[in-house]
Design a protein around this motif. Sequence first.
Motif, PDB file in Angstrom:
ATOM      1  N   UNK A  77       0.834  -1.213   0.000  1.00 18.06           N
ATOM      2  CA  UNK A  77       0.000   0.000   0.000  1.00 18.06           C
ATOM      3  C   UNK A  77       0.865   1.258   0.000  1.00 18.06           C
ATOM      4  N   UNK A  78       1.978   1.237   0.736  1.00 15.74           N
ATOM      5  CA  UNK A  78       2.877   2.388   0.758  1.00 15.74           C
ATOM      6  C   UNK A  78       3.536   2.602  -0.606  1.00 15.74           C
ATOM      7  N   UNK A  79       3.933   1.507  -1.264  1.00 17.48           N
ATOM      8  CA  UNK A  79       4.527   1.627  -2.606  1.00 17.48           C
ATOM      9  C   UNK A  79       3.514   2.201  -3.597  1.00 17.48           C
ATOM     10  N   UNK A  80       2.270   1.739  -3.515  1.00 13.36           N
ATOM     11  CA  UNK A  80       1.231   2.260  -4.401  1.00 13.36           C
ATOM     12  C   UNK A  80       0.988   3.741  -4.143  1.00 13.36           C
ATOM     13  N   UNK A  81       1.004   4.142  -2.870  1.00 21.03           N
ATOM     14  CA  UNK A  81       0.810   5.563  -2.541  1.00 21.03           C
ATOM     15  C   UNK A  81       1.959   6.401  -3.084  1.00 21.03           C
ATOM     16  N   UNK A  82       3.201   5.882  -3.003  1.00 22.36           N
ATOM     17  CA  UNK A  82       4.341   6.636  -3.542  1.00 22.36           C
ATOM     18  C   UNK A  82       4.250   6.774  -5.058  1.00 22.36           C
ATOM     19  N   UNK A  83       3.812   5.705  -5.746  1.00 20.05           N
ATOM     20  CA  UNK A  83       3.662   5.780  -7.203  1.00 20.05           C
ATOM     21  C   UNK A  83       2.614   6.818  -7.582  1.00 20.05           C
ATOM     22  N   UNK A  84       1.502   6.819  -6.871  1.00 17.35           N
ATOM     23  CA  UNK A  84       0.443   7.791  -7.170  1.00 17.35           C
ATOM     24  C   UNK A  84       0.889   9.209  -6.856  1.00 17.35           C
ATOM     25  N   UNK A  85       1.620   9.386  -5.767  1.00 19.79           N
ATOM     26  CA  UNK A  85       2.136  10.720  -5.439  1.00 19.79           C
ATOM     27  C   UNK A  85       3.097  11.208  -6.521  1.00 19.79           C
ATOM     28  N   UNK A  86       3.928  10.285  -7.048  1.00 19.68           N
ATOM     29  CA  UNK A  86       4.861  10.661  -8.112  1.00 19.68           C
ATOM     30  C   UNK A  86       4.107  11.056  -9.380  1.00 19.68           C
ATOM     31  N   UNK A  87       3.031  10.329  -9.711  1.00 18.02           N
ATOM     32  CA  UNK A  87       2.239  10.664 -10.892  1.00 18.02           C
ATOM     33  C   UNK A  87       1.565  12.029 -10.717  1.00 18.02           C
TER      34      UNK A  87
END
Length: 289
Positions: A77-87
């Motif tokens: 979940x943290x990795x997914x949140x970081x990817x979305x924040x980067x996008x």
Amino acid sequence: MKFSLHLLVAVSIAVVVAGLWVSPWLPVVWFAAIAGYYGWTARHQAQAARALLRDPAAIDVAFDDTVARLRQQLRDAQDLARVRDAEIEQRKQITNAVPDGLFLLDPDDRILWCNRSALTLHALDAFRDVGKPIGQLIRSPDFLAYLRAPNERAPVITVGTRAVLVHVESTVDGARLLVTRDITERERLDRMRRDFVANVSHEMRTPLTVVGGYVETLRDLPVEPDDQKRYFALIAGQTENMRRLVEDLLTLARLENDQVPVDAAPVSLHTIAAEALADAKALSNGRHP
């Protein structure tokens, strides 16, 4: 656990004995409270057991494995949140790099979002002005009329000292995208072009008038040889002026297409004044000495 059970039995006996002296209802209330507590505990344990049985993979799984799986889910979940924040950050950088002002408006024309160019062009504050109706911030009758009827021609409005072209695009859920473009420089170039064409037209009319007048004189009237030479010289001079004007037009066209570099050159004001005086004398034909 044994100590707690012994303590509970001792307290119960004390309550019964005290009840014999104080009130016969005290032991009843006490045992009712104990029964309620154990009933509530049994109910929650049964709910936890049913939740465990809903996931067959959770049966007979060690506690450490369960904790490891929860930690892995947390990391995912943290990795997914970081990817979305980067996008989101990437899209924010892209929209801020756009030179045009971008506004996202709700169905009531309130600002939901705007990019950095919009804030700069219209002198807005993101914290203060986001959420306000766009009509309160861009005060122009033409703009307000265009918001009500966006199918009409997009107007050019004045924002401070800038000329701004506005355009509205419809999006999903009734929201609209408002694009504002600073066209001050384009308007200035267009005005210069119109002025230049008007000046060239005037300058072309002068030599054509001179040439036409002398041609008519040479054709219709007897002219002395010396006068003929002078007339032909004036005609040749005016023809050279027209040739230079045509070359200036061609140079302007090449400059607009970036085909030649801009090269500054000295200009003789005395020559320009002498040519203007000669043109004026030719046009007056001696009527204004």
